[in-house]
Design a protein around this motif. Structure first.
Motif, mmCIF file in Angstrom:
data_model
loop_
_atom_site.group_PDB
_atom_site.id
_atom_site.type_symbol
_atom_site.label_atom_id
_atom_site.label_comp_id
_atom_site.label_asym_id
_atom_site.label_seq_id
_atom_site.Cartn_x
_atom_site.Cartn_y
_atom_site.Cartn_z
ATOM 1 N N ALA A 97 0.826 -1.211 0.000
ATOM 2 C CA ALA A 97 0.000 0.000 0.000
ATOM 3 C C ALA A 97 0.858 1.258 0.000
ATOM 4 N N ASP A 98 1.939 1.231 0.772
ATOM 5 C CA ASP A 98 2.830 2.395 0.822
ATOM 6 C C ASP A 98 3.548 2.587 -0.509
ATOM 7 N N ALA A 99 3.960 1.487 -1.141
ATOM 8 C CA ALA A 99 4.648 1.591 -2.436
ATOM 9 C C ALA A 99 3.705 2.127 -3.508
ATOM 10 N N LEU A 100 2.444 1.719 -3.476
ATOM 11 C CA LEU A 100 1.476 2.259 -4.428
ATOM 12 C C LEU A 100 1.273 3.751 -4.209
ATOM 13 N N THR A 101 1.384 4.177 -2.961
ATOM 14 C CA THR A 101 1.230 5.599 -2.633
ATOM 15 C C THR A 101 2.420 6.418 -3.110
ATOM 16 N N THR A 102 3.626 5.914 -2.860
ATOM 17 C CA THR A 102 4.839 6.683 -3.170
ATOM 18 C C THR A 102 5.350 6.447 -4.585
ATOM 19 N N GLY A 103 4.998 5.314 -5.178
ATOM 20 C CA GLY A 103 5.505 4.979 -6.510
ATOM 21 C C GLY A 103 6.911 4.420 -6.505
ATOM 22 N N GLU A 104 7.433 4.058 -5.341
ATOM 23 C CA GLU A 104 8.790 3.528 -5.238
ATOM 24 C C GLU A 104 8.773 2.006 -5.109
ATOM 25 N N ASP A 105 9.472 1.323 -6.018
ATOM 26 C CA ASP A 105 9.567 -0.148 -5.997
ATOM 27 C C ASP A 105 8.181 -0.793 -5.938
ATOM 28 N N THR A 106 7.245 -0.219 -6.668
ATOM 29 C CA THR A 106 5.859 -0.677 -6.575
ATOM 30 C C THR A 106 5.693 -2.099 -7.065
ATOM 31 N N ASP A 107 6.254 -2.417 -8.230
ATOM 32 C CA ASP A 107 6.071 -3.758 -8.789
ATOM 33 C C ASP A 107 6.620 -4.826 -7.850
ATOM 34 N N VAL A 108 7.769 -4.551 -7.252
ATOM 35 C CA VAL A 108 8.371 -5.523 -6.330
ATOM 36 C C VAL A 108 7.503 -5.686 -5.088
ATOM 37 N N ALA A 109 7.073 -4.588 -4.506
ATOM 38 C CA ALA A 109 6.273 -4.656 -3.283
ATOM 39 C C ALA A 109 4.953 -5.376 -3.518
ATOM 40 N N VAL A 110 4.319 -5.124 -4.646
ATOM 41 C CA VAL A 110 3.052 -5.790 -4.961
ATOM 42 C C VAL A 110 3.272 -7.281 -5.160
ATOM 43 N N ALA A 111 4.323 -7.653 -5.885
ATOM 44 C CA ALA A 111 4.604 -9.066 -6.125
ATOM 45 C C ALA A 111 4.918 -9.799 -4.822
ATOM 46 N N VAL A 112 5.686 -9.173 -3.940
ATOM 47 C CA VAL A 112 6.007 -9.788 -2.646
ATOM 48 C C VAL A 112 4.729 -9.998 -1.843
ATOM 49 N N ALA A 113 3.878 -8.975 -1.795
ATOM 50 C CA ALA A 113 2.648 -9.068 -1.001
ATOM 51 C C ALA A 113 1.752 -10.193 -1.500
ATOM 52 N N GLN A 114 1.572 -10.284 -2.809
ATOM 53 C CA GLN A 114 0.667 -11.301 -3.334
ATOM 54 C C GLN A 114 1.286 -12.694 -3.314
ATOM 55 N N ALA A 115 2.595 -12.783 -3.409
ATOM 56 C CA ALA A 115 3.244 -14.093 -3.300
ATOM 57 C C ALA A 115 3.065 -14.671 -1.906
ATOM 58 N N TYR A 116 2.926 -13.798 -0.915
ATOM 59 C CA TYR A 116 2.832 -14.237 0.481
ATOM 60 C C TYR A 116 1.398 -14.296 0.989
ATOM 61 N N ALA A 117 0.543 -13.397 0.516
ATOM 62 C CA ALA A 117 -0.773 -13.205 1.134
ATOM 63 C C ALA A 117 -1.696 -14.399 0.976
ATOM 64 N N ALA A 118 -1.803 -14.923 -0.235
ATOM 65 C CA ALA A 118 -2.802 -15.968 -0.482
ATOM 66 C C ALA A 118 -2.596 -17.207 0.387
ATOM 67 N N PRO A 119 -1.377 -17.769 0.463
ATOM 68 C CA PRO A 119 -1.204 -18.958 1.301
ATOM 69 C C PRO A 119 -1.533 -18.709 2.772
ATOM 70 N N VAL A 120 -1.211 -17.528 3.286
ATOM 71 C CA VAL A 120 -1.480 -17.227 4.693
ATOM 72 C C VAL A 120 -2.982 -17.108 4.943
ATOM 73 N N ALA A 121 -3.687 -16.376 4.079
ATOM 74 C CA ALA A 121 -5.122 -16.207 4.271
ATOM 75 C C ALA A 121 -5.848 -17.551 4.182
ATOM 76 N N VAL A 122 -5.459 -18.370 3.220
ATOM 77 C CA VAL A 122 -6.095 -19.686 3.076
ATOM 78 C C VAL A 122 -5.806 -20.553 4.301
ATOM 79 N N ARG A 123 -4.559 -20.569 4.749
ATOM 80 C CA ARG A 123 -4.202 -21.388 5.905
ATOM 81 C C ARG A 123 -4.939 -20.906 7.164
#
Length: 360
Positions: A281-307
């Motif tokens: 969310a912060d990267a989307l706000t600032t525009g810094e390293d946005t693609d990396v931050a989004v990819a990291v978040a989604q790579a991690y989020a789904a397995p945790v929420a499902v578990r």
């Protein structure tokens, strides 16, 4: 060198959270959500009007001169955490984020004003499963009219305007009344999907589809992590509460060491998910390293929420398997979110490309 992002919640963000949580507590109880999933009208239009119109949350990303709030993705993330915690059946992510971001890219000020003021609901006619940067189907433009079929469109059933990509490379605004919208059975009944069929519909060209869709889906993927965080936090909190109350052999079930270990692991994963979601969310706000931050978040989020949802279902025992208990809503939302806007695997592959750590 850029400053380190502050991932803590500000006082304003905490106040926003309290306001949204209070509204949801009054208007979005679990029995009501379950009842809606059994009806022909799963969307809670009254709740949407209260959130979008009454609180002005539909326009958080829209500039103030267009009747929006001029806020940032950080505030939107807080709203999505609370909506995820309540599995609220409202088109917030699809209209206030996805459609809004596409319109911001195209500079469609009049439509942005309508979405911000909650006089219209928008839906981007790209399949819910589509990842940022991936290809997407288009409709044909023939003689100035749009023809074709697009599948897996989330919240199309309540949309007033559809944003439709065409084969000439343009993104077109089409009145939902000019399309045939056919509901499809979805795993997550709180976020229904539909097939959109256009047979000679007229549309207004807004701009180029590719950059608009990419911007919209990137924001959607990054902020979806906050919704998944809300799902995980509810599952963890509700499971801890239940295990403190449930007794076996005259002892609270939560006192058994094996269950403590499972909950401790889940707590650590949820805390890590919060950090990843906040960073996106912060990267989307600032525009810094946005693609990396989004990819990291989604790579991690789904397995945790499902578990988290699976653990909640299992540790609630027999009551967790009933339709009356809301845990099934959270498991279905977590499973559906796991393929929304790209799977965790797709985001890991994207991350590998971004940081030049591709598999041999």
């Amino acid at each position: 060198m850029s400053a380190q992002p502050d991932l803590l919640y500000s006082e304003e963000e905490q106040a926003l959270r309290a306001a949204v949580r209070g509204l949801l507590a009054d208007h979005c109880d679990a029995p009501g959500v379950i009842a809606r999933t059994e009806s022909d009208a799963p969307h809670d239009v009254a709740l949407w009007k209260a959130l979008a119109g009454g609180m002005g949350l539909a326009g958080l990303l829209v500039p103030e001169e267009l009747d929006g709030q001029g806020a940032t993705h950080r505030e939107v993330a807080v709203v999505l955490e609370e909506l995820g915690r309540a599995v609220a059946p409202v088109p917030y992510l699809t209209s206030a984020v996805v459609a809004t971001e596409a319109l911001l890219e195209c500079g469609a000020d009049d439509l942005l004003t309508e979405l911000a003021s909650a006089t219209a609901i928008g839906a981007l006619a790209v399949g819910l499963h589509t990842a940022p940067g991936a290809g997407f189907p288009t409709v044909r433009l023939e003689g100035g009219r749009l023809h074709g079929e697009l599948t897996g469109i989330a919240d199309a059933a309540v949309a007033d305007v559809l944003l439709v990509p065409a084969d000439d490379g343009g993104l077109y605004a089409v009145a939902a009344s000019a399309a045939t919208i056919t509901a499809r059975t979805a795993l997550d009944l709180t976020r229904p999907v539909a097939t959109v069929t256009l047979a000679g519909a007229s549309g207004r060209r807004l701009g180029d589809a590719a950059p608009a869709v990419r911007r919209a889906l990137r924001a959607a993927a990054g902020l979806l992590a906050s919704e998944q965080l809300g799902v995980a936090e509810w599952a963890l909190a509700e499971t801890v509460r239940y295990l403190k109350e449930r007794t076996q052999f005259n002892r609270p079930v939560g006192g058994f060491q094996a269950l403590k270990h499972r909950l401790a692991r889940l707590w650590l994963e949820t805390v890590s998910l919060r950090a990843a979601a906040r960073a996106a969310a912060d990267a989307l706000t600032t525009g810094e390293d946005t693609d990396v931050a989004v990819a990291v978040a989604q790579a991690y989020a789904a397995p945790v929420a499902v578990r988290a949802a699976e653990e909640a279902l299992q540790l609630h025992g027999g009551i967790g398997m009933t339709w009356e208990h809301p845990v099934h809503l959270y498991l279905k939302r977590a499973k559906a979110d796991a393929i929304a806007y790209g799977t965790a695997g797709a985001h890991r592959e994207a991350l590998a490309e971004l940081v030049d750590l591709r598999a041999p």
